[in-house]
Design an enzyme around this catalytic site. Structure first.
Site, PDB file in Angstrom:
ATOM      1  N   ARG A 127       0.854  -1.198   0.000  1.00 50.97           N
ATOM      2  CA  ARG A 127       0.000   0.000   0.000  1.00 50.97           C
ATOM      3  C   ARG A 127       0.881   1.235   0.000  1.00 50.97           C
ATOM      4  NH1 ARG A 127      -3.028   0.616   5.068  1.00 50.97           N
ATOM      5  NH2 ARG A 127      -1.574   2.297   5.433  1.00 50.97           N
ATOM      6  N   GLU A 143       4.546   7.099   2.718  1.00 47.76           N
ATOM      7  CA  GLU A 143       5.404   5.921   2.842  1.00 47.76           C
ATOM      8  C   GLU A 143       4.878   4.816   1.939  1.00 47.76           C
ATOM      9  OE1 GLU A 143       5.378   3.539   6.358  1.00 47.76           O
ATOM     10  OE2 GLU A 143       3.272   3.902   6.751  1.00 47.76           O
ATOM     11  N   ASN A 145       4.248   0.826   2.065  1.00 47.11           N
ATOM     12  CA  ASN A 145       4.137  -0.271   3.034  1.00 47.11           C
ATOM     13  C   ASN A 145       4.237  -1.618   2.337  1.00 47.11           C
ATOM     14  OD1 ASN A 145       3.094   1.328   5.559  1.00 47.11           O
ATOM     15  ND2 ASN A 145       1.835   2.024   3.841  1.00 47.11           N
ATOM     16  N   SER A 150      -3.233  -2.890   6.166  1.00 47.05           N
ATOM     17  CA  SER A 150      -4.586  -3.132   6.648  1.00 47.05           C
ATOM     18  C   SER A 150      -5.607  -2.222   5.976  1.00 47.05           C
ATOM     19  CB  SER A 150      -4.640  -2.987   8.159  1.00 47.05           C
ATOM     20  OG  SER A 150      -4.057  -1.781   8.534  1.00 47.05           O
ATOM     21  N   LYS A 320      12.048   2.755   5.992  1.00 45.35           N
ATOM     22  CA  LYS A 320      12.049   4.199   5.701  1.00 45.35           C
ATOM     23  C   LYS A 320      13.357   4.619   5.034  1.00 45.35           C
ATOM     24  CE  LYS A 320       8.159   5.247   8.221  1.00 45.35           C
ATOM     25  NZ  LYS A 320       7.519   3.979   8.457  1.00 45.35           N
ATOM     26  N   LYS A 380      11.692  10.345  11.274  1.00 41.08           N
ATOM     27  CA  LYS A 380      11.127   8.987  11.352  1.00 41.08           C
ATOM     28  C   LYS A 380      12.192   7.936  11.640  1.00 41.08           C
ATOM     29  CE  LYS A 380       7.493   9.880   7.937  1.00 41.08           C
ATOM     30  NZ  LYS A 380       6.778   9.306   6.775  1.00 41.08           N
ATOM     31  N   GLU A 384       7.235   0.646  11.884  1.00 33.38           N
ATOM     32  CA  GLU A 384       5.933   0.651  11.221  1.00 33.38           C
ATOM     33  C   GLU A 384       4.831   0.700  12.262  1.00 33.38           C
ATOM     34  OE1 GLU A 384       5.523   0.693   7.969  1.00 33.38           O
ATOM     35  OE2 GLU A 384       7.707   0.650   7.812  1.00 33.38           O
ATOM     36  N   GLY A 385       3.648   1.101  11.814  1.00 33.98           N
ATOM     37  CA  GLY A 385       2.466   0.882  12.638  1.00 33.98           C
ATOM     38  C   GLY A 385       1.991   2.069  13.453  1.00 33.98           C
ATOM     39  N   ARG A 466      -8.057   7.368   4.807  1.00 29.56           N
ATOM     40  CA  ARG A 466      -8.117   7.435   6.269  1.00 29.56           C
ATOM     41  C   ARG A 466      -8.075   8.900   6.662  1.00 29.56           C
ATOM     42  NH1 ARG A 466      -3.077   4.430   8.370  1.00 29.56           N
ATOM     43  NH2 ARG A 466      -2.372   5.260   6.386  1.00 29.56           N
TER      44      ARG A 466
END
Ligand code: ADP
Ligand code: MG
Length: 490
Positions: A127, A143, A145, A150, A320, A380, A384-385, A466
């Site tokens: 994604r 970013e 992924n 998800s 990253k 950063k 992740e997450g 989102r």
């Protein structure tokens, strides 16, 4: 073209809308478990009341560029393997407990397979995340992924929910009008497309045969609150492709699976696993309770013949630091190889500046920027997450608290400036009326050969919007900061 305003509803009609939306969500699986859940206790996922405006031309650009991004990362893993492994090895020194363990597990897997992993094919369910940068009317990548992405499940559902409301006329105070044209509120095809990505993994595992006897293994977190998002993909995989799946946690892997002549089987049924689909394993907390057992499980799966989604190296390509190195145009061109100028230009147009914080000349200049002009940057780490970044004025203090030798593990990224919108968020039955910011994610799936670089399939797999309160810097939905939204294209 200018966007229409959000529908203006009377308090009574808004109440009716919230009721319809909440019940549609429960009826159709637009749900999550609440904290401390019990099996029967699903809750509405946090969502927006209306679709959020997003420029149509840029949405189309993001959809179009996805397969080029898929190819870029596949090539990093296959054609640039030596470079990638070297880069990861240097990152591993900074971050021993996580990047270091992923790297160490990769090395162990290769060694115990006498230098070549038994399964050269790799499945990516990726994604790419963007924000709309209003000042120059472009989308900019946040970013890329490569592991455990998800909301492909809930995204389709939120689009369908908004279409239901639109068709019902609820966006209009007289209940007589479709406020949006159908093509202004597209529904993401991510459930079906991600399921077909998994089915393609199964197909190529079986030497290009649609074998419905082999199964997909979802590797999941214990107590996963977002399991419905995953279940929706499982159901589509069974319904559309006749492929069964199992769900196991990393802790359960060694006990409940076995490897026989390299092939991975579910012990209880002796079903052969074609694809291992990770919806876990992307953060240190996935290994922290029982490190020995969980890292061992990862190794066990990696050395099996099942196709991994993703392999350890493919997961690591989403670091990253890799993203930072790939903002260099000539490097991108080199890695992509055979690509049209138009595709290349579109991909490059999505990059903001990302700086290393190392001892190179560029790194030294970036250190100065981080300390003296932090207001336009986000710092950063290799994580992740959600919840790991350091923003603006907090950057100098954060860096100064570390030894300078550790700064190289971070990247310094220019901030993107998306517009805010006056949409409303519905969470736990409450309506929140604040400015929101949105992040567009585009899904992609591909099967590729990590040894030869051959790309067997490469597809766009739908989208996700989102949104979060503009007052919060982070946007993780599952982490509790944001909500699932959908686009109104204008
Ligand atoms: P993670 O791997 O934790 O998801 P991200 O790179 O996606 O990390 O950053 C988390 C969140 O921080 C994003 O969802 C976004 O809201 C915000 N963010 C990250 N980079 C930028 C940026 N360059 N400009 C503005 N916001 C950003
Ligand atoms: Mg992110």
């Amino acid at each position: 073209m200018a966007a229409k305003d959000f529908p203006a509803l009377s308090p009574e009609n808004e109440k009716e809308l919230v009721e319809r939306l909440s019940q549609w969500a429960l009826a159709n699986g637009l749900v999550m478990y609440p904290p401390n859940w019990q099996l029967h206790s699903a809750n509405n996922a946090p969502i927006t009341m209306f679709p959020t405006p997003f420029p149509k031309d840029l949405f189309e650009d993001a959809m179009k560029v996805q397969t080029t991004f898929n190819k870029l990362y596949a090539n990093v893993v296959s054609k640039e393997k030596v470079w990638l492994v070297d880069l990861i090895k240097s990152l591993a020194d900074f971050d021993k407990d996580f990047t270091g363990k992923l790297y160490e597990t990769y090395v162990k897997a290769v060694e115990s397979s006498n230098g070549t992993l038994p399964q050269p094919l790799s499945l990516g369910v990726f994604r790419s995340d963007y924000m709309y940068n209003q000042t120059d009317h472009t989308i900019k990548q946040i970013e890329f992924n490569t592991v455990s992405i998800s909301f492909g499940g809930l995204s389709t559902k939120v689009g369908a929910a908004q279409n239901y409301l639109n068709k019902s006329g609820v966006y209009d105070n007289d209940y007589s009008l479709k406020y949006y044209q159908p093509d202004e509120v597209p529904v993401s095809e991510s459930i079906d497309k991600i399921a077909s990505g998994l089915a393609q993994g199964n197909y190529f595992y079986n030497d290009e045969v649609d074998n419905q006897k082999t199964v997909v293994l979802f590797v999941v977190q214990p107590g996963e609150r977002n399991c419905f998002d995953q279940r929706l993909i499982e159901y589509a995989l069974l319904e559309n492709h006749g492929i069964k799946s199992y769900r196991l946690t990393l802790e359960e892997i060694k006990e409940k699976t076995t490897i026989n002549s390299g092939k991975l089987y579910i012990k209880a049924t002796m079903d052969e696993v074609s694809v291992v689909y990770y919806r876990s394993g992307y953060a240190p907390s996935d290994y922290s309770v029982n490190p020995e057992k969980t890292w061992d499980a990862r190794l066990h799966l990696e050395v099996s013949k099942a196709i991994k989604c993703p392999s350890l190296l493919t997961q690591l390509s989403g670091s990253k630091k890799v993203q930072q190195v790939l903002t260099d145009a000539s490097r991108v061109k080199e890695v992509l190889g055979d690509v049209s100028q138009e595709e290349l230009d579109l991909l490059l147009s999505t990059f903001v500046k990302i700086h290393p914080l190392d001892d190179t000349a560029a790194g030294k200049e970036a250190k100065r920027l981080a300390l003296e002009e932090p207001e336009n940057y986000v710092l950063k780490p290799q994580r992740e997450g959600g919840g790991n970044n350091v923003y603006k004025g907090d950057i100098p203090g954060h860096l100064k608290a570390l030894d300078e030798s550790e700064w190289g593990a971070y990247i310094l990224m220019e901030l993107i400036h998306p517009p805010t919108h006056k949409n409303k968020i519905i969470k736990d039955g409450q309506v929140y009326n604040e400015d929101i910011l949105s992040e567009l994610g585009i899904f992609g799936t591909l099967v590729f050969n990590e040894e030869t670089g051959e790309i067997k399939s490469n597809e766009n797999a739908g989208f996700l919007l989102r949104s979060k309160f503009s007052s919060s810097d982070e946007g993780g939905v599952a982490a509790g900061f944001g909500c699932v939204d959908t686009v109104y294209l204008y």
